[in-house]
Design a protein around this motif. Structure first.
Motif, PDB file in Angstrom:
ATOM      1  N   ALA A   1     -82.423   3.711  45.018  1.00  0.00           N
ATOM      2  CA  ALA A   1     -82.105   5.042  44.501  1.00  0.00           C
ATOM      3  C   ALA A   1     -83.325   5.759  43.926  1.00  0.00           C
ATOM      4  O   ALA A   1     -83.237   6.398  42.878  1.00  0.00           O
ATOM      5  N   LEU A   2     -84.461   5.612  44.572  1.00  0.00           N
ATOM      6  CA  LEU A   2     -85.647   6.331  44.111  1.00  0.00           C
ATOM      7  C   LEU A   2     -86.637   6.506  45.252  1.00  0.00           C
ATOM      8  O   LEU A   2     -86.617   5.738  46.212  1.00  0.00           O
ATOM      9  N   MET A   3     -87.452   7.530  45.113  1.00  0.00           N
ATOM     10  CA  MET A   3     -88.554   7.709  46.065  1.00  0.00           C
ATOM     11  C   MET A   3     -89.857   7.671  45.277  1.00  0.00           C
ATOM     12  O   MET A   3     -90.431   6.623  45.096  1.00  0.00           O
ATOM     13  N   CYS A   4     -90.315   8.797  44.722  1.00  0.00           N
ATOM     14  CA  CYS A   4     -91.557   8.722  43.928  1.00  0.00           C
ATOM     15  C   CYS A   4     -91.316   7.986  42.616  1.00  0.00           C
ATOM     16  O   CYS A   4     -92.233   7.423  42.030  1.00  0.00           O
ATOM     17  N   GLY A   5     -90.091   8.019  42.120  1.00  0.00           N
ATOM     18  CA  GLY A   5     -89.741   7.268  40.920  1.00  0.00           C
ATOM     19  C   GLY A   5     -89.979   7.999  39.606  1.00  0.00           C
ATOM     20  O   GLY A   5     -89.683   7.455  38.546  1.00  0.00           O
ATOM     21  N   PHE A   6     -90.488   9.217  39.663  1.00  0.00           N
ATOM     22  CA  PHE A   6     -90.819   9.877  38.402  1.00  0.00           C
ATOM     23  C   PHE A   6     -89.580  10.246  37.591  1.00  0.00           C
ATOM     24  O   PHE A   6     -89.600  10.196  36.372  1.00  0.00           O
ATOM     25  N   CYS A   7     -88.514  10.587  38.268  1.00  0.00           N
ATOM     26  CA  CYS A   7     -87.279  10.948  37.553  1.00  0.00           C
ATOM     27  C   CYS A   7     -86.454   9.715  37.190  1.00  0.00           C
ATOM     28  O   CYS A   7     -85.469   9.813  36.469  1.00  0.00           O
ATOM     29  N   THR A   8     -86.829   8.549  37.743  1.00  0.00           N
ATOM     30  CA  THR A   8     -85.954   7.378  37.672  1.00  0.00           C
ATOM     31  C   THR A   8     -85.659   6.880  36.252  1.00  0.00           C
ATOM     32  O   THR A   8     -84.496   6.604  35.943  1.00  0.00           O
TER      33      THR A   8
ATOM     34  N   ILE B   1     -82.654  16.091  37.146  1.00  0.00           N
ATOM     35  CA  ILE B   1     -83.090  16.656  38.432  1.00  0.00           C
ATOM     36  C   ILE B   1     -84.006  15.659  39.134  1.00  0.00           C
ATOM     37  O   ILE B   1     -84.868  15.045  38.500  1.00  0.00           O
ATOM     38  N   CYS B   2     -83.795  15.499  40.438  1.00  0.00           N
ATOM     39  CA  CYS B   2     -84.694  14.674  41.255  1.00  0.00           C
ATOM     40  C   CYS B   2     -85.303  15.575  42.316  1.00  0.00           C
ATOM     41  O   CYS B   2     -84.609  16.063  43.202  1.00  0.00           O
ATOM     42  N   ARG B   3     -86.588  15.757  42.229  1.00  0.00           N
ATOM     43  CA  ARG B   3     -87.243  16.645  43.195  1.00  0.00           C
ATOM     44  C   ARG B   3     -87.370  15.998  44.575  1.00  0.00           C
ATOM     45  O   ARG B   3     -87.618  16.674  45.556  1.00  0.00           O
ATOM     46  N   CYS B   4     -87.228  14.672  44.634  1.00  0.00           N
ATOM     47  CA  CYS B   4     -87.252  13.999  45.935  1.00  0.00           C
ATOM     48  C   CYS B   4     -85.870  13.997  46.580  1.00  0.00           C
ATOM     49  O   CYS B   4     -85.730  13.584  47.735  1.00  0.00           O
ATOM     50  N   GLY B   5     -84.849  14.377  45.852  1.00  0.00           N
ATOM     51  CA  GLY B   5     -83.513  14.505  46.442  1.00  0.00           C
ATOM     52  C   GLY B   5     -82.771  13.199  46.640  1.00  0.00           C
ATOM     53  O   GLY B   5     -82.071  13.027  47.639  1.00  0.00           O
ATOM     54  N   THR B   6     -82.901  12.276  45.696  1.00  0.00           N
ATOM     55  CA  THR B   6     -82.231  10.970  45.877  1.00  0.00           C
ATOM     56  C   THR B   6     -80.813  10.964  45.297  1.00  0.00           C
ATOM     57  O   THR B   6     -80.280   9.894  44.986  1.00  0.00           O
ATOM     58  N   TYR B   7     -80.211  12.102  45.171  1.00  0.00           N
ATOM     59  CA  TYR B   7     -78.927  12.188  44.457  1.00  0.00           C
ATOM     60  C   TYR B   7     -77.839  11.272  45.036  1.00  0.00           C
ATOM     61  O   TYR B   7     -77.075  10.669  44.297  1.00  0.00           O
TER      62      TYR B   7
END
Ligand code: FES
Ligand code: FES
Length: 212
Positions: A153-160, A190-196
């Protein structure tokens, strides 16, 4: 639409009189309000014992974070986010918008998810604070952290970290949320990578979170 077309119940003269009285009353009230505002300065309020004024320099505070007490000195204007990241090296909380709209800085205060960029550090005194650093025990991940890994459930991980923290708060309040509840209670992040989609799957599949 109905209220726009509704006519006044009084005849026009009476309505005008009411209006003028109301306006006078209104102006009087404003006058009183302005005087009150002008007179009650912080110094006066402090002298009256109404408020305790602190600062503007650094003041000693103590915060209880992940069960541990930290004593530090901060300017009263310092946010909880800045105190955590810059003074205590707890960098799991992220600064993104710094204005209470993205959720990257989410921490749990008294059991509720809050934006640490929108809370002063001095306000957080005496309240238990939990950050993402306190979730795992030893080598074992918290069930929510594990679910985020399992569901990718993450891509760049900054919002994680913010999403994990918000999800922990969600599941401690609602151990078996419906997808609608989970979506609603995580919509402050908010997730800017769109992992919602994956985040929602992780929230729905995290097992073993105890009710707070
Ligand atoms: S950094 Fe606090 S809400 Fe975005
Ligand atoms: S994973 Fe990149 S911002 Fe959410």
């Amino acid at each position: 639409m109905a209220s726009r077309s509704r006519r006044p119940a009084h005849p026009p003269e009476a309505a005008a009189e009411n209006l003028s009285v109301s306006r006078r009353a209104f102006l009087k009230t404003v006058g009183i309000g302005s005087v009150a505002t002008a007179v009650v300065t912080p110094a006066v309020a402090q002298a009256q014992g109404a408020v305790k004024v602190v600062g503007p320099g650094e003041v000693p505070i103590s915060l209880t974070i992940n069960g541990k007490r930290y004593d530090l000195k901060v300017d009263p204007r310092v946010t909880l986010l800045d105190a955590l990241r810059n003074r205590l090296d707890l960098t799991g909380v992220k600064r993104v918008c710094d204005r209470g709209s993205c959720g990257a800085c989410t921490v749990i205060v008294e059991g509720r998810a809050v934006y640490s960029c929108s809370m002063l550090a001095i306000e957080a005194q005496g309240k238990p604070i939990r950050t993402v650093e306190g979730f795992s025990t030893g080598a074992a991940l918290h069930p929510v952290q594990q679910a985020f890994c399992d569901r990718d459930a993450l891509m760049c991980g900054f919002c994680t970290p913010g999403f994990v923290t918000a999800t922990v708060a969600l599941l401690e309040q609602h151990p078996s949320p419906t997808p609608e509840q989970a979506r609603a209670l995580l919509d402050g992040n908010i997730c800017r990578c769109g992992t919602y989609v994956r985040v929602l799957e992780a929230a729905m599949n995290a097992k073993g979170v105890r009710r707070a």
